[in-house]
Design a protein around this motif. Structure first.
Motif, short mmCIF file in Angstrom:
data_model
loop_
_atom_site.label_atom_id
_atom_site.label_comp_id
_atom_site.label_asym_id
_atom_site.label_seq_id
_atom_site.Cartn_x
_atom_site.Cartn_y
_atom_site.Cartn_z
N GLY A 157 0.78 -1.23 0.00
CA GLY A 157 0.00 0.00 0.00
C GLY A 157 0.82 1.29 0.00
N GLU A 180 -6.03 4.91 -11.63
CA GLU A 180 -7.02 3.85 -11.79
C GLU A 180 -8.37 4.33 -11.26
OE1 GLU A 180 -5.50 -0.38 -11.07
OE2 GLU A 180 -7.00 -0.11 -9.51
N GLU A 188 -12.69 -7.67 -0.86
CA GLU A 188 -11.44 -7.96 -1.56
C GLU A 188 -11.19 -9.45 -1.41
OE1 GLU A 188 -8.05 -5.35 -1.79
OE2 GLU A 188 -9.07 -3.97 -0.45
P1 ADP Z 1 -0.10 -2.94 -3.10
O1 ADP Z 1 0.70 -3.45 -4.24
O2 ADP Z 1 0.61 -1.90 -2.31
O3 ADP Z 1 -0.72 -4.05 -2.27
P2 ADP Z 1 -2.78 -2.55 -4.24
O4 ADP Z 1 -2.92 -2.28 -5.69
O5 ADP Z 1 -3.15 -3.92 -3.79
O6 ADP Z 1 -1.31 -2.14 -3.77
O7 ADP Z 1 -3.64 -1.51 -3.43
C1 ADP Z 1 -3.68 -1.46 -2.00
C2 ADP Z 1 -5.11 -1.31 -1.52
O8 ADP Z 1 -5.69 -0.10 -2.03
C3 ADP Z 1 -6.04 -2.42 -2.02
O9 ADP Z 1 -5.95 -3.55 -1.21
C4 ADP Z 1 -7.39 -1.72 -1.97
O10 ADP Z 1 -7.92 -1.73 -0.66
C5 ADP Z 1 -7.06 -0.29 -2.36
N1 ADP Z 1 -7.25 -0.09 -3.82
C6 ADP Z 1 -6.35 -0.38 -4.80
N2 ADP Z 1 -6.85 -0.10 -6.02
C7 ADP Z 1 -8.09 0.37 -5.83
C8 ADP Z 1 -9.14 0.85 -6.71
N3 ADP Z 1 -8.95 0.91 -8.02
N4 ADP Z 1 -10.29 1.23 -6.15
C9 ADP Z 1 -10.47 1.21 -4.81
N5 ADP Z 1 -9.55 0.81 -3.94
C10 ADP Z 1 -8.37 0.38 -4.43
#
Ligand code: ADP
Length: 384
Positions: A157, A180, A188
């Motif tokens: 995150g 995004e 999730e």
């Molecule tokens: P990391 O590689 O740091 O784990 P993520 O892409 O999994 O990053 O994003 C971390 C968190 O942010 C996700 O688990 C989710 O809760 C939130 N998140 C990520 N992308 C989105 C999105 N497009 N819409 C809403 N929440 C998101």
């Protein structure tokens, strides 16, 4: 090849907790291991045959390390890809292959793969830097709010931020990124796929991440996910389709969103053991770590089904503390049936750093969930 009690050597790039849990399996089978990590007191140090300290992003360090082992794997994606490609071109077995990692390491490239192969994912735009992104907001080509993600070097995150106004761009690093669409998700989910060097493929059950209502942090990973069977089936089918695209050898963790109207959107993948699969050590017939090992060695895969309901609680550093770690009340949770703590062996804690986890297994999911809450409320990870 003779792997067991032999001179065969498995090399692992990265010496963190994922590597340490993988080493529990290599030790079970008496397989020799070398580990490379930048930190002198990496968690893996106590459990491998030889430990090498060095930079995972440095070509020569990774190349020289790889030359000394028979099969090379990694427990972190942030490794020197050119060195892996060079080693593979010289005949070294690298699993997952550099070709798989090349499609995943950069989030922009990864997202483009989903679009190219019609895998459902949130809409996004890719930018070379923040100026480029800001220009697109001003021109109304990019609508607020959106989720900013750096394409490389983000983890847990840290490379993700919700942008609601132009002001929110201020403290972001000026790096390549994607913007995004915000997904209004109700859950999730994650599915771990395991694919062996000889092409055998299996999926673990769908797991669910339960969030803290205010802190927006994953509190529990729950297996199986408490979702409709049709949705679970759809999530597994999509995960297999994603595996078709990346053709991993080893594990591929596919993180997904379940939207309000039960659509499944792929968020991101990790070609390695994953936090969402830690429950499998106690709850599954074959843990994700054992199956990763079986997969990269080209051995038959183990049963991915669960024996009981499993819930995992991450032990992260408490807010307001940092320094030498101290775990409070571990003894108290050991009195409860079906509770197993894992302590990663990182000496230094800081807020939200992953320092360990606890698995709760029980025949009854509702009971497991209650115990998980008790565990969460009992243990604290603080500094001395
Ligand atoms: P990391 O590689 O740091 O784990 P993520 O892409 O999994 O990053 O994003 C971390 C968190 O942010 C996700 O688990 C989710 O809760 C939130 N998140 C990520 N992308 C989105 C999105 N497009 N819409 C809403 N929440 C998101």
């Amino acid at each position: 090849m003779q792997y067991f009690s032999s001179d065969f050597t498995l090399g692992i790039l990265g010496g963190g907790q994922l590597g340490k849990m993988l080493l529990a399996e290599t030790r079970k089978w008496d397989i020799q291991t070398f580990v490379l990590d930048p930190s002198a007191d990496a968690p893996c140090k106590i459990a491998c045959h030889q430990f090498f300290q060095g930079d995972l992003m440095d070509f020569d360090t990774v190349y020289d390390f790889g030359k000394q082992v028979d099969i090379l794997t990694f427990e972190i994606e942030l490794v020197n890809l050119l060195a892996l490609e060079q080693l593979e071109s010289e005949g070294k077995k690298v699993f997952p292959s550099p070709k798989t990692l090349r499609k995943i390491q950069n989030k922009g490239v990864q997202k483009e793969q989903y679009i190219k192969h019609q895998i459902p994912t949130a809409k996004f735009l890719r930018f070379a830097d923040i100026q480029h992104l800001a220009f697109n907001i001003q021109n109304k080509a990019l609508a607020l709010p959106f989720v900013w993600k750096c394409t490389e070097f983000g983890y847990d995150g840290y490379g993700v931020k919700v942008i609601r106004s132009e002001n929110d761009l201020k403290n972001l690093p000026n790096v390549e990124c994607i913007a995004e669409e915000m997904v209004p998700f109700k859950n999730e989910l994650a599915v771990i796929v395991v694919r062996s060097a000889v092409g055998e493929i299996k999926t673990y059950p769908v797991v669910e991440m339960e969030f803290h209502p205010e802190a927006n942090q994953v509190e529990y990973v729950i297996c199986p996910a408490r979702i409709d069977e049709n949705v679970a089936q759809k999530a597994k089918e999509i995960a297999l389709k994603v595996a078709d695209v990346f053709e991993p050898v080893g594990l591929l963790a596919v993180e997904m969103f379940q939207t309000e109207n039960d659509e499944i959107l792929v968020n991101e993948v990790a070609p390695r053991p994953h936090n969402s699969g830690h429950y499998s050590i106690e709850a599954s017939y074959t843990s994700q770590f054992e199956n990763h090992l079986r997969a990269i060695l080209g051995l038959p895969l183990g049963n991915t089904e669960s024996k009981v309901a499993g819930i995992m609680v991450n032990l992260v550093g408490a807010e307001g503390f940092s320094g030498n770690v101290k775990y409070e009340n571990i003894e108290n949770i050991l009195k409860i049936d079906g509770v197993t703590p894992h302590i990663y062996g990182k000496r230094q804690m800081r807020p939200f750093r992953k320092m360990g986890h606890v698995t709760i297994v029980n025949e009854d999911m509702a009971r497991a969930r209650k115990i998980a809450e008790e565990v969460k409320n009992t243990i604290r990870v603080v500094s001395e």
